[in-house]
Write a protein that holds these residues in place. Structure first.
Motif, PDB file in Angstrom:
ATOM      1  N   CYS A 176       0.318   4.868   5.618  1.00 54.61           N
ATOM      2  CA  CYS A 176       1.429   5.042   6.871  1.00 54.61           C
ATOM      3  C   CYS A 176       0.943   3.986   7.803  1.00 54.61           C
ATOM      4  CB  CYS A 176       1.376   6.406   7.362  1.00 54.61           C
ATOM      5  SG  CYS A 176       1.913   6.631   9.030  1.00 54.61           S
ATOM      6  N   GLN A 232       1.125   9.182  -5.991  1.00 54.88           N
ATOM      7  CA  GLN A 232       1.360  10.569  -5.574  1.00 54.88           C
ATOM      8  C   GLN A 232       2.509  11.332  -6.591  1.00 54.88           C
ATOM      9  OE1 GLN A 232       3.398  11.952  -1.785  1.00 54.88           O
ATOM     10  NE2 GLN A 232       1.331  12.465  -1.291  1.00 54.88           N
ATOM     11  N   SER A 280       4.712  13.720   0.452  1.00 58.03           N
ATOM     12  CA  SER A 280       3.748  14.492   0.866  1.00 58.03           C
ATOM     13  C   SER A 280       2.801  13.774   1.761  1.00 58.03           C
ATOM     14  CB  SER A 280       2.978  15.553  -0.029  1.00 58.03           C
ATOM     15  OG  SER A 280       3.747  16.146  -0.859  1.00 58.03           O
ATOM     16  N   VAL A 287      -0.515  13.356   3.739  1.00 55.73           N
ATOM     17  CA  VAL A 287      -1.862  13.942   4.165  1.00 55.73           C
ATOM     18  C   VAL A 287      -2.378  13.256   5.154  1.00 55.73           C
ATOM     19  CG1 VAL A 287      -4.282  14.133   3.071  1.00 55.73           C
ATOM     20  CG2 VAL A 287      -1.911  14.185   1.678  1.00 55.73           C
ATOM     21  N   ARG A 329       0.751  -1.215  -0.015  1.00 57.31           N
ATOM     22  CA  ARG A 329      -0.015   0.053   0.142  1.00 57.31           C
ATOM     23  C   ARG A 329       0.829   1.369  -0.113  1.00 57.31           C
ATOM     24  NH1 ARG A 329      -4.680  -0.112   4.333  1.00 57.31           N
ATOM     25  NH2 ARG A 329      -5.180   1.800   3.273  1.00 57.31           N
ATOM     26  N   TYR A 330       1.989   1.146   0.669  1.00 54.69           N
ATOM     27  CA  TYR A 330       2.821   2.418   0.850  1.00 54.69           C
ATOM     28  C   TYR A 330       3.325   2.624  -0.744  1.00 54.69           C
ATOM     29  CZ  TYR A 330       6.889   5.344   1.942  1.00 54.69           C
ATOM     30  OH  TYR A 330       7.738   6.431   1.859  1.00 54.69           O
ATOM     31  N   GLU A 359      -8.434  14.770  -6.379  1.00 54.75           N
ATOM     32  CA  GLU A 359      -8.173  14.389  -4.916  1.00 54.75           C
ATOM     33  C   GLU A 359      -6.802  14.055  -4.639  1.00 54.75           C
ATOM     34  OE1 GLU A 359      -9.459  14.719  -1.998  1.00 54.75           O
ATOM     35  OE2 GLU A 359     -11.225  15.786  -2.738  1.00 54.75           O
ATOM     36  N   PRO A 360      -6.001  14.647  -3.751  1.00 54.86           N
ATOM     37  CA  PRO A 360      -4.628  14.638  -3.526  1.00 54.86           C
ATOM     38  C   PRO A 360      -4.703  12.942  -2.963  1.00 54.86           C
ATOM     39  CG  PRO A 360      -5.173  16.676  -2.876  1.00 54.86           C
ATOM     40  CD  PRO A 360      -6.392  16.072  -3.106  1.00 54.86           C
ATOM     41  N   VAL A 361      -3.316  12.439  -3.222  1.00 54.35           N
ATOM     42  CA  VAL A 361      -3.308  11.053  -2.823  1.00 54.35           C
ATOM     43  C   VAL A 361      -2.655  10.959  -1.357  1.00 54.35           C
ATOM     44  CG1 VAL A 361      -1.824   9.042  -3.377  1.00 54.35           C
ATOM     45  CG2 VAL A 361      -2.418  10.327  -5.153  1.00 54.35           C
ATOM     46  N   GLN A 362      -3.335   9.950  -0.605  1.00 51.54           N
ATOM     47  CA  GLN A 362      -2.869  10.128   0.785  1.00 51.54           C
ATOM     48  C   GLN A 362      -2.072   8.959   0.991  1.00 51.54           C
ATOM     49  OE1 GLN A 362      -6.602   9.817   2.947  1.00 51.54           O
ATOM     50  NE2 GLN A 362      -5.551  10.208   5.126  1.00 51.54           N
ATOM     51  N   VAL A 363      -0.838   9.115   1.275  1.00 54.08           N
ATOM     52  CA  VAL A 363       0.200   8.057   1.205  1.00 54.08           C
ATOM     53  C   VAL A 363      -0.009   7.282   2.402  1.00 54.08           C
ATOM     54  CG1 VAL A 363       2.614   7.447   1.501  1.00 54.08           C
ATOM     55  CG2 VAL A 363       1.761   9.423  -0.121  1.00 54.08           C
ATOM     56  N   ASP A 414      -8.139   8.110  -4.479  1.00 57.82           N
ATOM     57  CA  ASP A 414      -6.821   9.087  -4.406  1.00 57.82           C
ATOM     58  C   ASP A 414      -6.318   8.992  -5.849  1.00 57.82           C
ATOM     59  OD1 ASP A 414      -7.589   9.740  -1.870  1.00 57.82           O
ATOM     60  OD2 ASP A 414      -5.802   8.475  -0.970  1.00 57.82           O
ATOM     61  N   GLY A 415      -5.956  10.389  -6.166  1.00 55.58           N
ATOM     62  CA  GLY A 415      -5.280  10.529  -7.543  1.00 55.58           C
ATOM     63  C   GLY A 415      -5.965  10.253  -8.993  1.00 55.58           C
ATOM     64  N   THR A 428       2.580   5.982  -2.935  1.00 52.96           N
ATOM     65  CA  THR A 428       3.631   7.087  -3.223  1.00 52.96           C
ATOM     66  C   THR A 428       3.816   7.257  -4.665  1.00 52.96           C
ATOM     67  OG1 THR A 428       5.182   5.174  -2.905  1.00 52.96           O
ATOM     68  CG2 THR A 428       5.206   6.799  -1.100  1.00 52.96           C
ATOM     69  N   ARG A 477      -8.333  13.159   4.622  1.00 52.49           N
ATOM     70  CA  ARG A 477      -8.919  13.782   3.748  1.00 52.49           C
ATOM     71  C   ARG A 477      -9.910  15.179   4.017  1.00 52.49           C
ATOM     72  NH1 ARG A 477     -12.130  11.353  -1.602  1.00 52.49           N
ATOM     73  NH2 ARG A 477     -10.108  10.691  -2.652  1.00 52.49           N
ATOM     74  N   GLN A 500      12.142   9.775  -3.048  1.00 53.58           N
ATOM     75  CA  GLN A 500      11.061  10.273  -3.759  1.00 53.58           C
ATOM     76  C   GLN A 500      10.651  11.221  -2.491  1.00 53.58           C
ATOM     77  OE1 GLN A 500       7.577   7.991  -4.722  1.00 53.58           O
ATOM     78  NE2 GLN A 500       6.212   9.719  -4.584  1.00 53.58           N
TER      79      GLN A 500
END
Lengths: 332, 793
Positions: free
Chosen positions: A296, A281, B707, B709, A273-274, A290-294, B590-591, A278, B712, B704
């Protein structure tokens, strides 16, 4: 009547005046987070990288390494202490190594206490089983259009078949190319132009947004992008992958050997998933999307702690015979 | 055949009841005296028995009373009330024409028709078109949707946009009905203007919840718009010209007073003003040929109504509206010439034919056949001609993109009033949807040896059938207690899969006194289609797609309760609380990006849940020189996507994009005389949410920059507020009334955020050589004055 034109132009002029304005933005928390990144692998010494993030509006801050953390790694319940080793990767992070080489199936947890932070960072993962993928076949097709003086386009395809165990697995495929150096007598691939690699997988579930992933290779072997997939649809079955390489080859090519290494990594769900997020992103450039939520999985901080198990095979290099000036003179 | 058998059966049904009850039925139509327009929701009330009825969407009423004396009162806000006294000893047909009241001609919101303490309906707002026209708006162009945005429970999307977000629902969860037919794209110019020309509209009703059973297909709202039938007395109309558009409307009798027509047309004219400039460009360079560039939108509403007799009417209505961008240029140089043309056109077309027929005084039928289409076409053409001594080489390349949706609708609905305590509506409809998600064509031809290329790529056409049956009863249980209960049974057949849905609806009213009531309602709604959109802006490339085997229909449960109070007939106060739970909602991964392409769209969305709750307050004054309202909404709208493989925000709840805690709108209208009126609106609302990655780090393994987040929609844009004002000066001329309208949008020039982005190295700190970025908001509309002139004859 002549003044009537002002009636039309005035609103337009007003519309164009100062449409942007800086926002007085004061979020509750601009303090950096502690970052922990580690990809423990079977039969490899475990390394954990520690750093601090930076507030996104702070351009001058490139993040800092964390050299005073106290790290503990447990492998199947046995604890190991981390030893700080200066980082040589050029990034603002500090490495901690552990005197243990985990094996496939081992369960790992990491705990990091950083002075000045309230709670320790903790995370857990598992080293996946060795990819039970059988390479059954491959074919290399080559084609080249270009000239001795100007260079040209080069492409070839590589096919290989894999067999997956009858369980849900996550994989990553990367292609590495051996770099054979070069001089005037032995021209090499032009490193100024990145090569493109397209994967096609006929019916696999590719858990990225695009079925065909672009991979850019450089002389270091590989960088960044890779093909991620799960074996959901071809579990316990053979599946054929096709990898197509397209590259710009510099002038002066006479003979080039390009041994290829196909690297298949079994990924823990955390690392899968990471990498997936990434990668998304880095490809994201939508103004309104929608920005990508990395992903964690670090409690008390950010980053990833995800196990992996790597297997690779070497494919024979395509050979290119010396060609004369009038061979496929596409550019002349 | 079926209808032939059904009508006698229904007629018998209507006739038997009065025989058994020794009562008779008064039925007819309520119209406006000077225009002949039917009046919707006018009150017909017997003052002796205390029984009454409202006119339906066709202006028809039916009131069954016991044999005896009747003192009938027919009223409608803005019109003089009429009384009639007679002995009811037989069924009675009566048509009532109400005269417009001079004293009440001030603009009013006629909430007393639907949202009054007496009505059992709640969560519905009825806005008169006069009020919509009076509200000052962007570029002075009256806009139905922007007027609705001022009401509690209805939120605007992005600055200047016409989209509406009702009680936490998305913009695709609103059913827009134009004369009962669905309309798919309700925007012009990317959403800055709605597709509804106010000149053509008679009535606007918005349902936010407690949906009557006759409506289905969307989760969050139904906007029911009725267009004008046309004046049956004389020809009249109006023309107007504003900052960006010109409009004309004409209506009147056609051949005789039995047939009326109404035609309204609107067009922007910026492209026409640009033509002389482009002509000069062409003249300046002889090599250039036929340079063209422009944008316009138009809409055309037309309606013809023919009255066969008092019991039967046939209505044909038509709407078409398009936006078009075009560009083109030719170039020639001796033995060579080339030409490039681009055309981009999108818009709606709706045609319908309705037959209203009174089967008997208690039973009224409305039979409708309709066709609606939304299309979005892009075409690019390039031509090259090369001239030689002996021959000419010719190349032509054409690329086109097409997408859209078409519906063919057949529906029948009945109004049945067996006695004054029951008003029953029942019926059904069948919609055949034809989805064409997107098709790209590429054609290249030449007279040289090169092969002709002709390829078509894209998603194939999808056919789907949607059907529904409904029945609802407005039931007066007692003087105080009134109930509207019903059920809608719908189904959707697509790609061999059938989705059924049984949707109960219930709302009730308890009248504590004539001025005070408590209402509550529950509704269950199902939606079988989604709109794929790439942004918060309404783009013509937004695609409608049906549910599939993987993507299940959305559904929502909504409960609402409220108190309605009338202050001595001077002002109305209402307070409503609601809670809405939505399932199978879609959000983009996302994305994910659509960019007008629906390819593999199911892989780009996640399915999850949402909920919204809030309280809405509306205080309105409807009488006097000063009228207007204050609407306030406190709400919270959340989403949660925690299903396996479809997780967003790590499965944790997050606020929706348009989750706003506070929304306040004040609308004031002042009309001291017939020569002058003024109005102003002020809006204050919490900012929209957005997603910001507030921390960044470098992955030491890959190098890399990542960023981070945290969650949401973790960022809220600055507060939005704006004041608009407008004045109208009316002067009586020989053949009509001339009106100058001056309005100012964003009077104090508030820079409201349209978009927020990061601008690097904006701040520079001298002492430490320190750079930092800044968040910058982009504002679209500063203060914008506008002027328009209209002449009504």
């Amino acid at each position: 009547m002549t003044r009537l034109k002002y009636f039309f132009f005035l609103p337009l002029a007003i519309l164009m005046v100062g449409c942007t304005e800086v926002i007085d933005f004061k979020p509750d928390n601009v303090e950096p987070y502690t970052v922990l990144v580690s990809r423990p692998q079977n039969d490899e010494v475990v390394t954990v990288q520690m750093s601090r993030s930076r507030f996104f509006l702070d351009n001058d801050n490139y993040g800092t390494g964390v050299s005073d953390a106290s790290l503990t790694l447990t492998v199947n319940g046995t604890p190991y202490r981390g030893v700080y080793t200066p980082s040589f990767n050029g990034y603002a992070s500090c490495g901690y190594r552990f005197a243990v080489r985990p094996q496939a199936g081992d369960t790992l947890t990491v705990s990091a206490v950083v002075p000045g932070t309230e709670q320790p960072l903790t995370a857990g993962t598992r080293i996946p089983l060795t990819p039970n993928l059988t390479i059954t076949d491959y074919v290399v097709d080559t084609s080249y259009y270009g000239s001795y003086y100007y260079g040209g386009d080069f492409s070839f395809r590589l096919r290989f078949k894999v067999r997956s165990p009858d369980e849900q697995c996550y994989y990553s495929v990367r292609i590495r190319r051996a770099y054979n150096g070069g001089d005037d007598e032995e021209p090499v691939w032009d490193t100024d132009y990145l090569e493109e690699v397209y994967f096609e997988c006929n019916d696999a579930v590719v858990n990225s947004l695009d079925i065909a992933s672009n991979i850019n290779l450089d002389n270091e072997g590989f960088w960044g992008n890779e093909m991620l997939f799960s074996n959901e649809l071809f579990r316990n079955d053979e599946h054929e992958f096709t990898v197509t390489f397209n590259a710009w080859v510099n002038q002066g090519l006479r003979v080039a050997e390009m041994p290829l290494y196909v690297e298949i990594r079994a990924l823990s769900p955390e690392l899968y998933r990471y990498i997936q997020t990434t990668s998304q992103q880095s490809d994201f450039d939508e103004l309104f999307g929608e920005p990508v939520q990395v992903y964690c999985n670090i409690s008390g901080g950010i980053g990833v702690f995800g196990g992996q198990n790597v297997a690779s095979f070497r494919a024979p290099a395509p050979r290119f015979e010396k060609f004369s000036n009038n061979t496929n003179n596409y550019f002349e | 055949m079926f209808l032939k058998k059904l009508i006698p059966l229904l007629a018998w049904l209507g006739l038997m009841a009065p025989l058994m009850a020794q009562s008779y039925t008064i039925s007819g139509t309520v119209t406006a005296y000077f225009t002949g327009e039917t009046l919707i929701s006018a009150t017909v009330y017997d003052m002796l028995s205390g029984k009454g009825a409202l006119t339906n969407a066709q202006g028809r009423f039916s009131l069954t009373l016991p044999k005896g004396d009747v003192v009938l009162r027919v009223s409608y806000v803005g019109y003089d009330t009429q009384y009639d006294t007679f002995l009811l000893d037989a069924n009675r047909q009566m048509n009532v024409a109400l005269v417009s009241s001079l004293t009440l001609q001030t603009v009013t919101i006629r909430a007393d028709r639907i949202n009054s303490p007496q009505s059992s309906q709640m969560s519905a707002i009825d806005v008169p078109i006069e009020h919509i026209k009076a509200i000052p708006v962007l570029f002075g162009e009256s806009d139905v949707l922007k007027a609705l945005q001022l009401l509690p429970g209805v939120q605007s999307g992005t600055e200047g946009m016409s989209g509406i977000y009702v009680r936490g629902g998305g913009p695709d969860q609103n059913l827009f009905l134009l004369d009962g037919v669905p309309l798919y794209n309700v925007n012009h110019m990317g959403g800055f203007f709605s597709a509804f020309n106010a000149d053509a509209i008679k009535n606007v009703t918005l349902y936010k919840g407690s949906f009557p059973a006759r409506f289905s297909g969307r989760l969050s709202s139904v906007l029911d718009i009725t267009t004008n039938d046309g004046n049956d007395k004389r020809i009249h109309g109006n023309v107007s010209i504003g900052l960006i558009a010109a409009k004309a409307n004409i209506e009147g009798p056609l051949f005789s007073d039995k047939t009326t027509f109404n035609v309204s047309v609107r067009r922007t004219y910026a492209d026409l003003m640009l033509k002389p400039t482009l002509a000069l460009v062409s003249l300046a360079d002889p090599a250039l040929d036929k340079v063209k560039l422009g944008y316009f939108f138009y809409d055309l509403n037309a309606k013809v109504t023919h009255r066969f007799n008092d019991r039967s009417r046939l209505i044909g209505s038509w709407y078409s509206g398009d936006d078009k961008i075009y560009a083109g240029m030719g170039f020639s140089s001796g033995d060579y010439e080339e030409r490039f043309d681009l055309g981009y056109k999108w818009g709606n077309m709706v045609g319908s034919l309705r037959w209203n027929y009174e089967i008997n005084p208690k039973l009224f039928m409305n039979l409708t056949g309709a066709y609606t289409r939304y299309r979005n076409n892009i075409s690019i053409t390039m031509e090259d001609n090369e001239f030689y001594d002996t021959h000419m080489d010719y190349y032509k390349a054409e690329v086109y993109y097409k997408s859209g949706i078409r519906d063919i609708t057949a529906k029948v609905d009945f109004d049945y009033q067996p006695n004054p305590d029951h008003t029953v509506k029942f019926g059904g409809q069948v919609l055949h949807h034809i989805f064409q998600p997107d098709v790209i064509g590429n054609r290249m031809e030449t007279n040289t040896d090169e092969p002709v290329i002709d390829t078509v790529l894209g998603e194939s056409i999808v056919h789907a059938n949607e059907m529904s049956l409904f029945i609802e009863d407005d039931w007066n249980i007692s003087e105080a207690l009134k109930l509207n209960c019903g059920v809608n049974l719908s189904g959707f057949l697509v790609q061999g899969k059938f989705y059924p849905s049984l949707q109960p609806r219930l709302s009730g009213r308890w009248l504590i006194s004539d001025d005070l009531s408590i209402k509550a309602g529950y509704s269950y709604m199902t939606q079988y289609m989604h709109q794929l959109s790439n942004s918060s802006i309404s783009l013509p490339t937004d695609l409608w797609v049906p549910v599939t085997a993987r993507i299940a229909p959305m559904y929502a449960h909504q409960v609402a309760a409220g108190v309605f109070y009338n202050f001595l007939g001077l002002a109305d106060l209402s307070m409503e609380l609601y809670y809405k739970k939505m399932r199978n909602m879609l959000e983009y991964r996302d994305g994910a990006s659509f960019l007008g392409s629906s390819a593999a769209w199911e892989d780009k969305v996640c399915m999850g849940d949402g909920w919204s709750y809030g309280v809405e307050l509306l205080l309105q004054r409807t009488i006097g020189k000063f009228t207007g309202w204050v609407g306030y909404t406190w709400s919270r709208t959340m989403r949660q996507f925690d299903r396996e493989g479809q997780m967003l925000n790590n499965g944790d709840p997050f606020p929706a994009k348009y989750d706003r805690r506070h929304d306040l709108a004040i609308m004031v209208s002042f009309k001291p005389s017939e020569k002058f009126d003024a109005s102003a609106t002020w809006i204050l609302s919490s900012g929209n949410t957005g997603t910001l990655a507030m921390q960044e780090y470098v992955d030491p393994v890959t190098g890399q920059e990542v960023s981070y987040v945290a969650s949401r929609n973790n960022f809220r844009m600055p507060v939005y507020h704006r004041l608009d004002a407008g004045v109208n000066f009316h002067s009586q001329k020989r053949h009509g009334v001339l009106t100058w309208s001056i309005s100012v949008y964003n009077l104090y020039n508030r820079k409201n955020p349209f978009l927020v982005f990061e601008r690097p190295n904006t701040h520079y700190v001298l002492d430490g050589q320190h750079y930092s970025s800044a968040l910058v908001k982009l504002s679209l509309f500063p203060i914008i004055p506008s002027l328009s002139l209209s002449y009504k004859f």
